[in-house]
Motif scaffolding. Structure first.
Motif, PDB file in Angstrom:
ATOM      1  N   CYS A 710     -13.332-144.816  48.221  1.00  0.00           N
ATOM      2  CA  CYS A 710     -14.051-145.014  46.960  1.00  0.00           C
ATOM      3  C   CYS A 710     -13.665-146.368  46.359  1.00  0.00           C
ATOM      4  N   CYS A 989     -14.265-137.129  47.664  1.00  0.00           N
ATOM      5  CA  CYS A 989     -13.287-137.564  46.655  1.00  0.00           C
ATOM      6  C   CYS A 989     -12.026-136.719  46.807  1.00  0.00           C
ATOM      7  N   CYS A 993      -8.036-136.984  42.403  1.00  0.00           N
ATOM      8  CA  CYS A 993      -8.382-138.326  41.906  1.00  0.00           C
ATOM      9  C   CYS A 993      -8.155-138.398  40.393  1.00  0.00           C
ATOM     10  N   CYS A 999     -15.631-141.431  35.922  1.00  0.00           N
ATOM     11  CA  CYS A 999     -16.711-141.892  36.791  1.00  0.00           C
ATOM     12  C   CYS A 999     -17.805-140.824  36.755  1.00  0.00           C
TER      13      CYS A 999
HETATM   14  S1  SF4 Z   1     -13.628-138.982  41.482  1.00  0.00           S
HETATM   15 FE1  SF4 Z   1     -14.784-140.844  40.987  1.00  0.00          FE
HETATM   16  S2  SF4 Z   1     -13.298-142.489  41.093  1.00  0.00           S
HETATM   17 FE2  SF4 Z   1     -12.370-140.726  42.075  1.00  0.00          FE
HETATM   18  S3  SF4 Z   1     -12.809-140.971  44.233  1.00  0.00           S
HETATM   19 FE3  SF4 Z   1     -14.455-139.736  43.408  1.00  0.00          FE
HETATM   20  S4  SF4 Z   1     -16.054-141.132  42.803  1.00  0.00           S
HETATM   21 FE4  SF4 Z   1     -14.203-142.317  43.114  1.00  0.00          FE
END
Ligand code: SF4
Length: 1022
Positions: A710, A989, A993, A999
């Motif tokens: 990401c 993801c 995260c 996001c």
């Molecule tokens: S949660 Fe959002 S910032 Fe985190 S890896 Fe997934 S898309 Fe990327």
């Protein structure tokens, strides 16, 4: 008020929960006519003493503070009258003393060997020893012959504690009462008249002191609360040896009555608080004096913040006997940060936190450097922690930038950062040395002064300025307390970690005043209601979990042991709580009892006291209609927005319009806006980004892996340097736990390697003991006070339910390969990081590694390889410890797992070793052992001990290492162009995260996406 004089010079008067202090006050005033300065009224709480003094003052009679007082305050007063040199230990001194005794006795006990648990243990022992002292318990003898090892260990510490107190000539709070009693025996002219009111079932130390008062005073009347036990009598005061008045009939049948009591049930605690606040507001509107209204909870510290929020929301003025914890004051938090800076050995995060503190003196700041730059440069220079590492790391970074012909402005920034750090370090360095507590406080104050903490910055309004000043005043008081010469002289010294924990412990009991409106509604604890009287009282949160409390009264001891010792048992506690509840129910004419069915987390059950109140004539009623509040207004605004209207009142339409635009336009469909990490060519930030990305920049494989999955997450973490929110998990973040495991294995394996040893089955127990000792030594660096952490740590080291702990599982795994030709050889081999003295392999190289990509670009890399196992011929297996999930061969092929191939490329380049295998080493309760993922297929048999899995074709091994460089090259190119789109597939993801709420993956946005398909598919994002 009964105006008759008491019949006896010394007498015992029985009172019930409903008896107000009027008669006791009258007796006191009569007695003090003869000797005003040596006549005392002793009441159960400081709050009541203050109220009675104020009441008399309003009548024109000023009574000196010590004359209407509590039992401990009278003892302290008498001791200081007699000999001002007698030392009574403060709470934090007792805690420090117990901690030092644990340190001194640790090898003689099983319970107290782990330093990481001493913080929690000393707090619990303080409580236990206080009960032993007040109840004059013989411990462990009071348990008879059948004593557990735990009781023997506790007995050892308790005996040593009593011995040290006696050697030092100091007293704890209970000892103070006994000392006051003994002073009264020696000096009989200190007391003339004494009236004692409402002390419920005093402990034996209190009884001794009261007996001495009765014996030594010329006139004494004791108003003794008396309620019968379920079986037999309660404390009837016969130990006073005073002629009692006949027990009053009304006391025998003491019940809730004579006032108007209503009971209200609420759906949840929020509604309950809103209802209480609304009722207060309505009473005030209808003309009731706010000072005649009180609100009380069984657990004031839990109820207070809930009520405070609603009171502020609907505009009810209030005052409270409690307050916010001192540790919530920003200036106190900033001060503690200085402690963390030194005890944590100057990590970039701590330096950043200190630098961003608004309390730093402006003259202390240097140049135009901001905190973000310092933080970023420290990370780029590979500084992890340690005062000297900053100097070394940044100097090295300057050299490398000069070699790469970096712009002079960039080099000047690093030089300024170094000079900033050195300036800070020069000021805080004295705190690195251990000294006696008083001396340490002096040094600490000097540091705070030099940093400018004592000159508070201008505040936006007077109320914030006052709060800031209160925080600072509280801190100075605590420091003054700690600066008292320690009763144990210079024998005990404290270092940065000790001091931080001491300061925290001292601050723990301190409160900052809240709601100081002297003419407002009063909020106070149930016990504080004793003897007070109001027009209206709201007693909230009367639920089974809060009142009556049934938790074990003594830490460390079970019910059988408590019974054998004859201390307060659960039934005694329930009786005591019932007395205070009944007492509270007589402190107002109109009483509203309330409870909620839920606290938002679970179901609550009304206390048995509610049923008792109803059976005694209390009536049930409906809650009042809740007054509109700001929260209501916000919810109305939300409803208006949902209906497509612009809300009125709180919200600025421009801000609302902008938010709607961001959500509805910029975050819908393809990820082309800056809100999804796509920086346009015209953006002013692009040149700066290019400077911080591109081929001059040093990358770690971990950072590249994050970009691969990401790019937006990479952007947030490495370019914006957004901090991970504080975790609510008491065990800290999974990353923090992973670091601890890395540290333990690094220390232990390096040690045994240095001694030329390898792990073998025959030495299993020795190795296990060594590993556990290393784990304890590592934990010493972090004082962990949370019981959950301790339980986790115990499971980690010694296992649970008879299963081996993770450390032992690790040993089993190592022993499997004891006959292999691969020997663990390098540990934390790092490249491109400033050497972390003692924390990395001595063969590490501080220079970044440059590798050529197939496209001909030079890629600069830094990293740290957890472990390399080698054969005598130089074949190597690269191992990466993983405490959570790890990548598969398919991820390496896709280019989203780069660590193993890039580490192997680095090892070959830097050491001349021949890496033939890359493996993840799982270290968790579920599994423990290596899993070879990327390996030369012809070596498969030789690396059987690393459990190879998956099929790799001949030639594919080399090709995958080369293609990792190709993937890295592509990503660096994209970052340089300002492309940081979010993950093309949200299902990939990571579950942990840290940026999921900022996001598109925010669950609230995903909720919408189900209706409007706001999340694009991968192919849409071009
Ligand atoms: S949660 Fe959002 S910032 Fe985190 S890896 Fe997934 S898309 Fe990327």
């Amino acid at each position: 008020m009964n105006q008759t004089k008491p019949a006896h010079q010394k007498s015992l008067q029985y009172i019930g929960p409903e008896t107000p202090p009027d008669e006791a006050l009258h007796s006191f005033l009569n007695l003090r006519e003869e000797a005003p300065l040596s006549t005392f009224l002793v009441v159960p709480t400081s709050r009541l003493a203050r109220s009675l003094r104020n009441q008399l003052l309003r009548q024109g009679l000023a009574i000196p503070e010590p004359c209407i007082t509590t039992l401990p305050e009278l003892a302290e007063f008498l001791i200081h009258q007699y000999d001002s040199n007698i030392r009574i230990l403060r709470k934090q001194e007792t805690a420090l003393l117990i901690r030092k005794i644990l340190q001194e006795q640790k090898d003689k006990t099983l319970l107290f060997q782990s330093k990481s648990a001493w913080g929690r243990q000393s707090t619990e022992l303080q409580k236990l020893f206080s009960i032993f002292s007040y109840r004059q318990v013989q411990f462990p003898e009071g348990l008879g012959n059948n004593r557990s090892e735990k009781a023997e260990d506790l007995g050892l510490i308790w005996k040593r504690y009593s011995q040290v107190l006696s050697e030092l000539g100091c007293f704890d709070r209970a000892g103070m009462l006994l000392q006051a009693a003994s002073i009264l025996q020696k000096k009989s002219d200190l007391l003339k008249g004494v009236v004692i009111y409402g002390l419920f079932e005093p402990s034996s130390a209190e009884q001794d002191f009261i007996q001495a008062i009765v014996t030594q005073s010329s006139h004494c009347i004791v108003y003794h609360p008396f309620i019968q036990k379920n079986s037999g009598n309660g404390d009837d005061g016969t130990w006073l040896n005073l002629p009692p008045e006949p027990v009053l009939e009304k006391i025998k049948n003491s019940q809730i009555r004579e006032n108007h009591i209503t009971v209200i049930q609420h759906s949840d605690t929020t509604t309950e608080m809103q209802a209480i606040a609304t009722a207060c507001k309505n009473l005030i509107k209808s003309g009731t004096n706010p000072e005649q209204i009180a609100v009380s909870f069984p657990d004031l510290s839990a109820g207070m913040p809930l009520l405070e929020e609603v009171f502020q929301d609907i505009g009810v003025l209030y005052s409270s006997s409690t307050g916010r914890p001192a540790t919530s004051s920003p200036v106190v938090v900033a001060t503690l940060q200085i402690c963390s800076l030194v005890s944590g050995s100057y990590t970039p995060e701590d330096v950043h936190a200190v630098l961003t503190s608004p309390y730093l003196n402006n003259s202390f700041r240097i140049g135009q450097i901001d905190a973000g730059t310092v933080d970023r440069l420290a990370h780029e220079a590979g500084v992890i922690q340690g005062g000297n590492q900053w100097k070394k790391g940044l100097n090295h970074f300057i050299e490398s930038q000069e070699k790469q012909n970096a712009p002079s402005a960039a080099i000047r920034r690093i030089e300024q950062t170094l000079s900033y750090f050195e300036h800070l370090h020069e000021i805080t360095r004295p705190l690195e040395t251990k000294t006696p507590p008083a001396e340490y406080v002096r040094k600490f104050r000097e540091v705070l002064e030099k940093l400018g903490f004592f000159d508070l910055p201008p505040a936006p309004d007077t109320s914030i300025a006052e709060q800031e000043q209160e925080g600072l005043d509280t801190l100075l008081l605590v420091l003054a307390d700690l600066a008292r010469p320690a009763p144990f002289g210079d024998k005990y010294t404290v270092g940065p970690s000790d001091f931080k924990s001491l300061l925290l412990q001292s601050l723990a009991g301190r409160k900052l005043p809240v709601g100081k409106h002297s003419h407002g509604v009063e909020i106070l604890g149930i016990r504080e209601l004793q003897g007070l009287s109001f027009e209206h009282l709201f007693l909230g949160r009367i639920t089974e979990d809060l009142i009556p409390k049934r938790s074990s009264p003594l830490p460390w001891l079970n019910d059988r042991e408590t019974a054998e010792l004859g201390t307060l048992q659960k039934s005694d506690l329930v009786r005591e709580e019932r007395f205070y509840f009944q007492r509270a129910c007589h402190s107002a004419k109109n009483i509203t009892l309330s409870y909620a069915n839920s606290d938002g987390k679970g179901t609550l059950i009304p206390s048995v006291l509610i049923a008792e109140a109803l059976s005694c004539g209390a009536s049930e009623t409906e809650p009042p209609e809740i007054i509109d509040s700001k929260k209501e207004e916000s919810m109305a605004a939300g409803r208006a927005l949902a209906a497509g209207e612009i809300p009125t009142g709180l919200y600025n339409p421009h801000s609302v319009a902008r938010r709607i635009f961001i959500e509805a336009e910029a975050r819908t469909g393809p990820c082309t806006s800056v809100f999804d990490g796509t920086i346009s060519e015209e953006s002013e930030t692009l040149p700066d980004l290019k400077e911080r990305t591109g081929y001059n920049h040093v990358y770690s494989p971990t950072a590249l892996e994050i970009y691969a999955v990401c790019p937006l997450r990479y952007f947030f973490r490495y370019l914006l340097r957004l901090k991970q929110p504080e975790t609510e998990d008491p065990l800290g973040s999974p990353a923090r736990r992973g670091e601890q495991i890395h540290e333990i294995l690094f220390r232990y394996l390096s040690d045994i390697r240095q001694n030329g040893m390898v792990i073998k089955k025959e030495n299993h127990m020795d190795n296990l003991t060594g590993l556990i000792a290393t784990a304890h030594a590592c934990a010493e660096d972090v004082i962990i006070d949370d019981p959950v952490v301790n339980v986790w740590f115990e499971h980690f080291t010694t296992g649970k339910n008879g299963t081996p702990g993770i450390l032992e599982q690790f040993l089993f795994s190592e022993e499997e390969r004891e006959d292999d030709s691969f020997i663990p050889t390098l540990f934390e081999y790092s490249f491109g990081h400033t050497q972390r003295s003692g924390r990395c392999d001595p063969r590490s190289d501080e220079n970044p590694l440059s590798l050529q990509s197939p496209e001909g670009h030079t890629i600069l890399l830094s990293g740290s390889i957890d472990r390399v196992d080698c054969t005598p011929e130089g074949k190597a297996v690269v191992l990466d410890y993983k405490t959570g999930s790890f990548a598969k061969l398919s991820d390496i092929k896709k280019g989203t797992a780069l660590q193993l191939p890039l580490y192997m490329a680095a090892l070959r380049e830097r050491t001349g070793l021949l890496p033939i295998c890359g493996a993840y080493y799982a270290i968790s309760e579920k599994e423990c052992g290596p899993k070879a993922i990327l390996f030369a297929p012809e070596e498969r048999d030789n690396i059987r001990g690393y459990h190879p899995s998956g099929k790799i074709e001949p030639g594919e091994f080399e090709m995958l290492i080369t293609s990792a460089l190709k993937h890295a090259d592509e990503m660096i190119g994209k970052a340089q162009e300002g492309l940081f789109p979010l993950s093309s597939d949200l299902s990939h993801c990571p579950s942990y995260c840290e940026f999921s709420t900022i996001c598109r993956k925010d669950p609230l946005r995903l909720l919408e996406s189900e209706q409007f398909n706001m999340i694009p598919k991968a192919e849409e994002k071009k």
